[in-house]
Design an enzyme around this catalytic site. Structure first.
Site: not given
Ligand code: ATP
Ligand code: MG
Length: 1207
Positions: A175-176, A180, A221, A224-225, A449, A451
């Site tokens: 994340s981050g 995206t 993030n 974040s998606s 990804g 985690e």
């Protein structure tokens, strides 16, 4: 080199500083091997941290040492080009590239693109850069320049066009990390490459919509998606003609709950802040998001630098762009408002197991019901009760507080999830226009990804399962690629190893009868009536205890298990696993939605009902498994391209590279696996000609290598360096080497390069030095010349300046001296003048004082004289009265008496006095007074007539005398007044003088005397009036003269000459006494007068002498500058003075002569009368020497005057 280790003494190596997996993992220090010992310990001299300070030597285990790549490979753009593809080597290259500029954020690792998030806007995505990458004609072309995501996208696109095979770009990362953003960059690039239909805009516009409804701020993030997505872009003849979006695992729980500091989905905040007034009224929206419990619970409602209100406008226009009309948008926002108002509904317990709505939250219930299109009661009933079938009978059960809240949240989550699905459907519907005509697709996978947190739940399990599948896909692909390369190069492929993670995938998804994976077991447990998280955990431990990828820590708190993923071990907590997996919505709630009057809510209800009907008992895990399987099938059908996004630091700051975090991500995203796969095979590859060009110079016989082709040179090189044949393969176009094999060649090349560089540098140094010396000597010569020239010029100038300075100094000194001299002179003159003035003043004052004193004395004398005269007058009057004698006669007699007395006294003092002593026996002669008186008396008695005549004469004279006395009285009064004035005010002397002059002159002149004119006018000296008393026979009279008169007027001479014998005839010198024959008395009187005249002459002489000398001194002083007399010509005045004194001398001589003659005449007369011969003789004897001495004195004075005036 030690056996089995790729380093030797002197090799550059990396030394691990921390154990793997620790916080400081990834901390490596570069150093040089100092020594190796037999037990495997290595002594390494570490380079100082930061390049500063002293190096330190450490002894480490061989396992903690990794060989370092040669400096030649610093910042290489493809990691597979590294000689040693180890962790520190990869990290160092990424760090070097990231710290550099430009597209250093991108690095190739074989077919994988590693993208490090720069966290700042870089000028890397402009049209010019895109054009540069898009100019490649085919996939076979060499990559233009540096690695770039455009390059990956371009490769996929061109490959799709070339092979007509669908392509997939897998963008993963934590994340981050920038998945995206990278997806959007690729979409923009494809739109610019294959746009033109208008569809590309719709595809791009789908991003803001999906981000608004599917993205949220998290601690990692800001955007974040919270779902995974696969965007399939359809191409028709190279142009985008449509798209299809698949979403995975939307995080529904975020709608009702967020971690502190996190937010719910962006759209809620955008709606609350961006809605206009009409929308606000329609959705009953308050002012801000803080009024909603679902949004305010985390304590974070805004993002720094993000304008939610503006975002709302962009979302609305994006919705319009993707084909959602305004009325549907209104319905959409209405459903969002339902979710928000539902969150504000709170319950209060009614009795033990029943709740009802909190009265304070009734408005929320009302708004929710209104927006939902149902009644409040229906909504409340649906939330607080549950209808159940019991034996064909429907019973209603009250829900507990917890159940009611769960029911409320479940409704909210279900509505939002259904809404998201509906939205994606709408977008897909809008993007699927040209889908039927499409030949190929290019898919972009943006999925979370691997985690691994402190506490990992069902969501992490699903994501990590997905990443295991993707990693498997990736490994397969890598293996396939490797195999393909080896096959194409005719290389023995038996040596290529492949490590598969199928066992881990199986642990998750195996289904009976093949086995039972974690997800299948979870589904089973969900179906069990008494299934719980604990029973699930127990069954798991029981089932997979022996699985190599599974472990259970009995000491761990709660129900948990651990899975050993490819990227590391993750411990999962089983809490709420069953609930999350079930994700069921009560039928009552579905019915509630179905009964809604709002069309969109009905649609959502239909979707929910269909999902329940379709899948029956299918759980979230099972559904996700199916989705993944479907995804894998899709990916398998495409050619894969990988982009691994790396987050350089967790602070989301630009320019900061956290090696430990990056290393962890490299492990998770499989880049190290790429390295491992590569290491397992032949990671180092060179085209024949590249290898030959690179190492040709290392051959001893360069001539042999010159004509040979690349492959021949390669063979010679391999033979020369005795490379083990098992360590390399010679392919059709390339040479393949095992990892580290080329170290020897690299070292030799490096040494040669260093030597060449050294020789070059030395040669350049020699040339530079020679040129420098030449230039320096030339410069020195030129400098000498120039300095000489400059020095001469400066000297000449200095000389001129010096001379000028000397002149100026001389002039200045002269000027100063003159000024000083003038000052001194002026001072001296001033002092002199002051002194002279002082002296003169003193003299003048003295003279004035003397004059005043003399004037006072004279005035006193005059007064005394006047008094005496008065007394005499009185006496005479008395005598006249008593004796009938005229006072004049008496006086005359007395005068004669006195004269005789004086003569007698003078005679007695003469030298002939001794002779006269002889006649001492004779009676002494009568005194002058006595004899004269006796003579007079005798004469009177003898000749009465004569006496009478005499009396008449006396009377006449007496009259004269009276007049004179009157005059004198007047003058006396005048003098007294003057005296009073002088006594009262000495400064009034000039005035007194003027008064006296004006008063006395006529009378003085009448009496033969007058006041002299101011003799000092020309000399400018103050007048010095004096009163000289002259006695004559007619009485005293006063004469005014200047005491200092070098221009003494002629009047003085007149005055002097006026002192003459009254009875002497000026013309012949005969003595007359009133025209009668001289008698003894008259003779005596004449003799007395003569004596008096001689005395006066003598005094006049002395006076003149003093004046003359005084004037001469004064003139001399003026001439010598010792005294000031402006306007006076000393020479002229001297001449005048001399002339004047000569004249005086002449006159004086004449007067003396006259007097002498008088005396002679008197002598003769006396002889005639026979009387007083002795007296005449005595007179002549007395007076003659005085007169002659006066004349001589005058001559002497003149001579003296001349000498003094000259001096
Ligand atoms: N190429 C880039 N250039 C500049 N900034 C970037 C780039 N890529 C990412 N960023 C920055 O990083 C932030 C996070 O990126 P992004 O949202 O794409 O991460 P993500 O991998 O999708 O995270 P998540 O999994 O949470 O959705 C972005 O908001 C952006 O500020
Ligand atoms: Mg994202």
């Amino acid at each position: 080199m030690a056996r089995g280790t790729p380093w030797a003494k002197g090799s550059t190596v990396w030394v691990r500083q921390a154990t793997p997996g620790s916080a400081a993992d990834g901390d490596w220090r570069r150093g040089t091997v100092v020594s190796l010992d037999a037990r495997g310990a290595v002594s390494v001299a570490l380079e100082p941290a930061g390049g500063r300070g002293a190096s330190s030597v450490v002894s480490v285990r061989a396992e903690d040492v990794e060989p370092a790549n040669p400096a030649l490979l610093d910042g290489v753009s493809d990691l597979t080009q590294l000689t040693y593809l180890n962790e520190p080597g990869i990290l160092e290259v990424l760090r070097q590239r990231f710290s550099g500029s430009g597209s250093g954020v991108y690095t190739n690792a074989g077919c994988v693109l590693v993208a490090v998030n720069p966290f700042e806007e870089l000028p890397l995505y402009g049209g010019e850069v895109a054009a540069r990458y898009s100019r490649r004609r085919s996939t076979e072309d060499e990559a233009p320049g540096e690695p770039h995501v455009f390059q990956t996208a371009d490769r996929a696109f061109k490959q799709m066009l070339a092979t007509a095979q669908s392509q997939s770009v897998l963008i993963t990362g934590e994340s981050g990390a920038g998945k995206t953003e990278t997806t959007k960059i690729v979409m923009r690039y494809l739109a610019s490459l294959a746009g033109g239909t208008g569809m590309e805009d719709k595809v791009l516009e789908s991003n803001p919509v999906l981000e608004a409804f599917g993205n949220a701020q998290t601690l990692r993030n800001k955007n974040s998606s919270r779902f995974g997505k696969l965007i399939e872009i359809y191409f028709n003849r190279g142009h985008i003609c449509g798209a299809l979006i698949h979403t995975y695992l939307l995080e529904k729980s975020r709608v009702v709950h967020q971690q502190p500091g996190e937010r719910s989905y962006h759209i809620f905040y955008q709606l609350c802040r961006g809605a206009d007034e009409a929308e606000r009224q329609r959705y009953h929206l308050p002012v801000g998001p803080e009024s909603f419990a679902y949004l305010a619970s985390s304590g974070c409602t805004s993002i720094a630098g993000v304008d939610d209100a503006a975002g709302f406008g962009q979302v609305k226009s994006a919705l319009t762009a993707v084909g959602i009309p305004p009325e549907q948008q209104a319905a959409l926002f209405s459903v969002l408002a339902v979710v928000l108002w539902l969150g504000n509904v709170q319950f209060v317990p009614v009795h033990d197991d029943a709740v009802t709505v909190d009265q304070f939250t009734l408005p929320a219930l009302r708004h929710a019901a209104a927006l939902l299109g149902c009644s409040e009661a229906t909504l409340l009933a649906a939330l607080t009760t549950r209808r159940m079938q019991a034996g064909g009978e429907q019973i209603t059960r009250e829900l507990s507080m917890e159940a009611a809240l769960d029911s409320r949240d479940a409704l909210s989550k279900a509505i939002y999830a259904a809404l998201f699905r509906w939205l994606v459907q709408q977008i897909n519907a809008a993007l699927s226009v040209g889908k039927q005509r499409s030949e190929t697709t290019l898919s972009l996978l943006d999925i979370a990804g691997f985690e691994s947190f402190q506490e990992n739940s069902f969501e992490q399990l699903c994501i990590n399962y997905a990443n295991e599948r993707l990693q498997q896909q990736f490994s397969k692909h890598m293996f396939k690629v490797e195999q393909g390369i080896y096959e194409s190069e005719n290389i023995d492929k038996a040596r290529v190893e492949f490590v598969d993670n199928q066992d881990c995938v199986d642990l998750f998804e195996l289904r009976p009868p093949a086995g039972i994976g974690i997800l299948s077991m979870l589904d089973e447990e969900c179906m069990m009536p008494k299934g719980s998280d604990s029973t699930f955990a127990a069954k798991l431990q029981q089932q997979h205890a022996a699985h190599p990828r599974f472990s259970h820590n009995a000491k761990a708190h709660g129900d948990s298990f651990a899975v050993h993923h490819y990227a590391g071990t993750v411990t999962y907590s089983c809490a709420k696993f069953l609930d999350k997996n079930r994700d069921t919505l009560s039928k009552d709630l579905v019915v509630l939605l179905q009964a809604s009057s709002a069309p969109l809510v009905q649609l959502l209800a239909g979707d929910l009902q269909a999902a329940q009907d379709r899948k029956g008992s299918q759980t979230v895990g099972a559904r996700f498994c199916d989705q993944l399987r479907d995804l894998m099938q899709r990916l398998d059908a495409t050619a894969l391209h990988f982009v691994r996004c790396i987050k350089p630091n967790s602070r989301q700051e630009a320019g900061h590279f956290d090696a430990g975090l990056v290393l962890h991500q490299l492990r998770c995203c499989g880049v190290l696996e790429v390295a491992r796969i590569a290491q397992a095979g032949y990671p180092t590859r060179y085209l024949h000609h590249e290898f030959a060009a690179r190492y040709r110079d290392l051959l001893p016989d360069k001539g042999a290598g010159q004509g040979a082709d690349g492959l021949e040179v390669c063979r010679q090189l391999l033979a020369h360096f005795k490379v083990d044949p098992s360590q390399y393969q010679i392919g059709r176009t390339r040479l393949f080497f095992r990892a580290g094999v080329l170290g020897q060649l690299e070292d030799a090349a490096t040494r040669m390069q260093k030597s060449a560089l050294y020789i070059q540098s030395m040669w350049r140094m020699v040339r530079c030095r020679r040129a420098f010396l030449h230039a320096r000597s030339a410069a020195v010569a030129i400098q000498c010349q120039w300095r000489g020239c400059v020095a001469r010029r400066q000297f000449a100038e200095l000389l001129l300046q010096h001379r000028a300075a000397a002149r100026i100094q001389a002039a200045a000194r002269g000027c100063a001296q003159r000024r000083r001299y003038r000052r001194a002179l002026q001072g001296v003159l001033a002092i002199q003048m002051a002194w002279r003035r002082h002296v003169l003043k003193e003299r003048v004052v003295q003279r004035i004082t003397e004059r005043r004193r003399s004037e006072r004395e004279q005035a006193a004398q005059a007064a005394a004289q006047a008094k005496a005269w008065q007394q005499q007058e009185d006496t005479f009057e008395a005598i006249k009265r008593d004796f009938g004698m005229d006072a004049v006669d008496i006086r005359r007699v007395l005068g004669l008496w006195q004269a005789h007395g004086s003569a007698f006294l003078a005679w007695r003092q003469q030298p002939g006095w001794a002779g006269a002593q002889a006649a001492a026996s004779q009676p002494p002669p009568l005194g002058a007074d006595d004899s004269g008186l006796l003579l007079e008396i005798a004469a009177s008695n003898a000749d009465a007539e004569q006496l009478q005549k005499r009396m008449e004469g006396l009377q006449t004279y007496c009259h004269k005398l009276e007049r004179t006395v009157d005059d004198l009285r007047e003058e006396k009064q005048l003098l007294q007044r003057a005296l009073h004035m002088l006594q009262a005010d000495p400064a009034a002397a000039p005035h007194c003088q003027a008064i006296l002059a004006s008063t006395l002159s006529p009378k003085g002149a009448r009496r033969g005397s007058r006041l002299p004119a101011d003799a000092h006018g020309s000399a400018g000296l103050p007048p010095r009036p004096t009163l000289a008393v002259h006695a004559d026979a007619s009485g005293p009279h006063y004469e005014s003269s200047t005491g200092r008169g070098y221009t003494e007027s002629q009047d003085d001479r007149d005055d002097a000459s006026s002192i003459s014998l009254m009875s002497l005839h000026e013309d012949d010198g005969s003595v007359t006494t009133g025209g009668a024959t001289p008698t003894a008395a008259s003779l005596a009187a004449a003799r007395d007068e003569s004596c008096m005249v001689v005395g006066m002459l003598s005094r006049e002489f002395e006076k003149k002498q003093a004046l003359l000398l005084d004037d001469a001194d004064f003139i001399r002083e003026v001439r010598n500058g010792e005294a000031e007399a402006p306007g006076m010509d000393p020479e002229l005045e001297l001449q005048r003075l001399e002339a004047r004194y000569k004249t005086w001398k002449k006159e004086f001589k004449e007067r003396l002569g006259n007097t002498h003659r008088v005396f002679k005449q008197l002598k003769r007369e006396e002889r005639k009368v026979g009387y007083g011969a002795s007296l005449a003789s005595a007179h002549s004897a007395t007076m003659a020497p005085r007169a002659s001495s006066s004349v001589r004195g005058a001559s002497g004075v003149l001579a003296h005057f001349k000498s003094r005036s000259k001096g």
